[in-house]
Motif scaffolding. Structure first.
Motif, PDB file in Angstrom:
ATOM      1  N   MET A  83       0.804  -1.218   0.000  1.00 12.57           N
ATOM      2  CA  MET A  83       0.000   0.000   0.000  1.00 12.57           C
ATOM      3  C   MET A  83       0.844   1.278   0.000  1.00 12.57           C
ATOM      4  O   MET A  83       0.513   2.253  -0.682  1.00 12.57           O
ATOM      5  CB  MET A  83      -0.959  -0.001   1.188  1.00 12.57           C
ATOM      6  CG  MET A  83      -1.853  -1.224   1.232  1.00 12.57           C
ATOM      7  SD  MET A  83      -3.370  -0.986   2.178  1.00 12.57           S
ATOM      8  CE  MET A  83      -4.367  -0.092   1.012  1.00 12.57           C
ATOM      9  N   LEU A  84       1.919   1.289   0.762  1.00  8.11           N
ATOM     10  CA  LEU A  84       2.714   2.518   0.837  1.00  8.11           C
ATOM     11  C   LEU A  84       3.834   2.528  -0.200  1.00  8.11           C
ATOM     12  O   LEU A  84       4.017   3.520  -0.915  1.00  8.11           O
ATOM     13  CB  LEU A  84       3.305   2.686   2.240  1.00  8.11           C
ATOM     14  CG  LEU A  84       3.934   4.060   2.507  1.00  8.11           C
ATOM     15  CD1 LEU A  84       2.891   5.161   2.369  1.00  8.11           C
ATOM     16  CD2 LEU A  84       4.574   4.110   3.886  1.00  8.11           C
ATOM     17  N   GLY A  87       2.259   2.235  -3.674  1.00  5.79           N
ATOM     18  CA  GLY A  87       1.448   3.439  -3.819  1.00  5.79           C
ATOM     19  C   GLY A  87       2.297   4.680  -4.069  1.00  5.79           C
ATOM     20  O   GLY A  87       2.030   5.454  -4.996  1.00  5.79           O
ATOM     21  N   CYS A  88       3.344   4.875  -3.248  1.00  7.31           N
ATOM     22  CA  CYS A  88       4.218   6.040  -3.422  1.00  7.31           C
ATOM     23  C   CYS A  88       4.964   5.969  -4.748  1.00  7.31           C
ATOM     24  O   CYS A  88       5.148   6.999  -5.421  1.00  7.31           O
ATOM     25  CB  CYS A  88       5.219   6.112  -2.265  1.00  7.31           C
ATOM     26  SG  CYS A  88       4.495   6.632  -0.692  1.00  7.31           S
ATOM     27  N   LEU A 237      11.265   0.870   0.737  1.00  8.93           N
ATOM     28  CA  LEU A 237      10.601   2.122   0.383  1.00  8.93           C
ATOM     29  C   LEU A 237      11.563   3.052  -0.355  1.00  8.93           C
ATOM     30  O   LEU A 237      11.230   3.604  -1.408  1.00  8.93           O
ATOM     31  CB  LEU A 237      10.065   2.813   1.639  1.00  8.93           C
ATOM     32  CG  LEU A 237       9.430   4.191   1.439  1.00  8.93           C
ATOM     33  CD1 LEU A 237       8.231   4.108   0.506  1.00  8.93           C
ATOM     34  CD2 LEU A 237       9.013   4.796   2.781  1.00  8.93           C
ATOM     35  N   SER A 293      -4.972  -5.707   0.501  1.00 12.12           N
ATOM     36  CA  SER A 293      -3.925  -4.911  -0.139  1.00 12.12           C
ATOM     37  C   SER A 293      -3.329  -5.636  -1.344  1.00 12.12           C
ATOM     38  O   SER A 293      -3.212  -5.047  -2.429  1.00 12.12           O
ATOM     39  CB  SER A 293      -2.826  -4.563   0.870  1.00 12.12           C
ATOM     40  OG  SER A 293      -2.168  -5.735   1.345  1.00 12.12           O
ATOM     41  N   GLY A 312      -2.366   4.484  -7.274  1.00 11.05           N
ATOM     42  CA  GLY A 312      -1.342   4.641  -6.248  1.00 11.05           C
ATOM     43  C   GLY A 312      -1.835   5.490  -5.091  1.00 11.05           C
ATOM     44  O   GLY A 312      -1.578   5.190  -3.920  1.00 11.05           O
ATOM     45  N   LEU A 313      -2.587   6.559  -5.414  1.00 14.24           N
ATOM     46  CA  LEU A 313      -3.155   7.422  -4.380  1.00 14.24           C
ATOM     47  C   LEU A 313      -4.148   6.648  -3.519  1.00 14.24           C
ATOM     48  O   LEU A 313      -4.175   6.810  -2.287  1.00 14.24           O
ATOM     49  CB  LEU A 313      -3.839   8.629  -5.028  1.00 14.24           C
ATOM     50  CG  LEU A 313      -4.504   9.618  -4.069  1.00 14.24           C
ATOM     51  CD1 LEU A 313      -3.490  10.224  -3.116  1.00 14.24           C
ATOM     52  CD2 LEU A 313      -5.223  10.722  -4.846  1.00 14.24           C
ATOM     53  N   VAL A 316      -2.202   4.539  -1.049  1.00 12.66           N
ATOM     54  CA  VAL A 316      -1.627   5.353   0.028  1.00 12.66           C
ATOM     55  C   VAL A 316      -2.711   5.797   1.008  1.00 12.66           C
ATOM     56  O   VAL A 316      -2.524   5.731   2.233  1.00 12.66           O
ATOM     57  CB  VAL A 316      -0.885   6.573  -0.546  1.00 12.66           C
ATOM     58  CG1 VAL A 316      -0.458   7.520   0.576  1.00 12.66           C
ATOM     59  CG2 VAL A 316       0.333   6.129  -1.347  1.00 12.66           C
ATOM     60  N   PHE A 319      -3.681   2.980   3.209  1.00 10.46           N
ATOM     61  CA  PHE A 319      -2.678   2.749   4.245  1.00 10.46           C
ATOM     62  C   PHE A 319      -2.826   3.755   5.382  1.00 10.46           C
ATOM     63  O   PHE A 319      -2.774   3.396   6.561  1.00 10.46           O
ATOM     64  CB  PHE A 319      -1.280   2.848   3.635  1.00 10.46           C
ATOM     65  CG  PHE A 319      -0.170   2.696   4.633  1.00 10.46           C
ATOM     66  CD1 PHE A 319       0.227   1.436   5.059  1.00 10.46           C
ATOM     67  CD2 PHE A 319       0.481   3.807   5.152  1.00 10.46           C
ATOM     68  CE1 PHE A 319       1.249   1.282   5.991  1.00 10.46           C
ATOM     69  CE2 PHE A 319       1.497   3.670   6.080  1.00 10.46           C
ATOM     70  CZ  PHE A 319       1.886   2.405   6.496  1.00 10.46           C
ATOM     71  N   VAL A 320      -3.026   5.028   5.030  1.00 11.48           N
ATOM     72  CA  VAL A 320      -3.197   6.072   6.047  1.00 11.48           C
ATOM     73  C   VAL A 320      -4.435   5.793   6.903  1.00 11.48           C
ATOM     74  O   VAL A 320      -4.403   5.929   8.132  1.00 11.48           O
ATOM     75  CB  VAL A 320      -3.304   7.457   5.380  1.00 11.48           C
ATOM     76  CG1 VAL A 320      -3.697   8.529   6.405  1.00 11.48           C
ATOM     77  CG2 VAL A 320      -1.985   7.823   4.707  1.00 11.48           C
TER      78      VAL A 320
END
Length: 330
Positions: A83-84, A87-88, A237, A293, A312-313, A316, A319-320
């Motif tokens: 997810m992060l 996503g990023c 990451l 995920s 991707g957004l 993210v 995940f948040v």
């Protein structure tokens, strides 16, 4: 005392990450000096090196009687990876996906996640999974799955051939293509130093994280799902975001899929064979988030074989939201 332990957490993470890097570099150089094929190095030493932080932190956690931290580390790392990290990376640059990745590699990661989900539900009598166990027999099944994954990977490489150059370029630990005569004893020294840093850093990190968790009334599982998972996933990451900036965003997918498979099949498999892991704080929502995920990633990859910036957004933001939910329950 609390601030000192937070400092120990930071030092522990730094030692684990640096130790994994030194161990991988030393082992790779030593293997090349012994004329081990590049493909073997990439699929074994380098792959294991990127998963070394999760392995040592989970193993030390289990041996210290904190199995929730060990399981939370793996589940949280897998959520973090997909997810992060993906996503990023997709936010930086849309990720193009190979058809073989969508049809063969991602389903393997989905299968590993589903297998762990089923094992954690074994003997379910409450949604909190309280007291359920990943037993030694479960661990052997996971390790058998890992062996199958490696056999499959090697067979695919043999069919396609010419993967030495791909792995050398894809790996953050790849050596220069120019021939360099390795210093055997220097590489041995780096292996020993890296291993020592992994062991010492893992112990320091687990002890400090456990203290902070109890001091603030946090469940060890939450610490594993957040602090530990995030700390051990920092190298992935950084590597993926840098790759995306260089126009190699597709590396993020392979990074996430490979790491997720290693985390479940190898790390939890090996850890539970050594010491069965009793689940005390991980619940169905955490496991479902792990499944959702990787399922979302699989679904996104089918859309023109690309993970777009919008997708991707969504990863993210998901995940948040999950992190916010975890801290809301504290």
């Amino acid at each position: 005392m609390t601030l000192l332990n937070i400092f120990y957490i930071i030092i522990g993470i730094a030692l684990v990450i640096w130790g994994a890097d030194r161990l991988t570099e030393g082992a790779s150089s030593l293997a090349r000096g012994m004329h081990v094929p590049e493909i073997v190095i990439g699929l074994t030493i380098v792959a294991a090196g990127t998963s070394a932080p999760e392995l040592f932190v989970s193993l030390v956690s289990a041996l210290k009687g904190n199995s929730d931290l060990a399981v939370g580390n793996v589940v949280g790392s897998n959520i973090f990876n997909v997810m992060l990290i993906v996503g990023c990376s997709a936010l930086v640059a849309p990720i193009a996906i190979n058809k073989s990745t969508v049809k063969k590699d991602i389903p393997f990661a989905v299968g590993a996640s589903l297998l762990l989900f089923i094992m954690c539900l074994d003997g379910l009598d409450s949604p909190h999974l309280w007291g359920n166990e990943i037993s030694r027999s479960d661990g052997l099944i996971l390790l058998a799955g890992f062996a199958g994954f490696m056999i499959y990977t090697f067979s695919e490489v043999e069919k396609k051939g010419g993967f030495d150059e791909v792995i050398a370029n894809d790996s953050p630990h790849a050596e220069p293509t120019a021939p360099v005569k390795p210093n055997k004893w220097l590489n041995v020294m780096w292996i020993v130093v890296g291993l020592a840093c992994l062991i010492f850093g893992s112990n320091l990190f687990v002890d400090a994280a456990s203290y902070v968790a109890y001091r603030f009334g946090m469940r060890p599982s939450v610490v594993g799902l957040t602090i530990v998972a995030g700390g051990t996933s920092l190298p992935e990451l950084a590597t993926s975001v840098v790759a995306a900036k260089k126009g190699q965003a597709g590396l993020a997918i392979g990074n996430a899929i490979g790491s997720n498979v290693f985390n479940i099949l190898l790390i939890l498999g090996l850890t539970s064979v050594i010491l069965p892991l009793r689940i005390m704080g991980i619940n169905i929502i955490d496991l479902s988030m792990m499944l959702v995920s990787i399922g979302l990633l699989w679904m996104f990859c089918y859309t023109k074989y690309t993970v777009s910036r919008r997708e991707g957004l969504l990863l993210v933001l998901g995940f948040v939201a999950y992190m916010a939910w975890l801290f809301y329950l504290l």
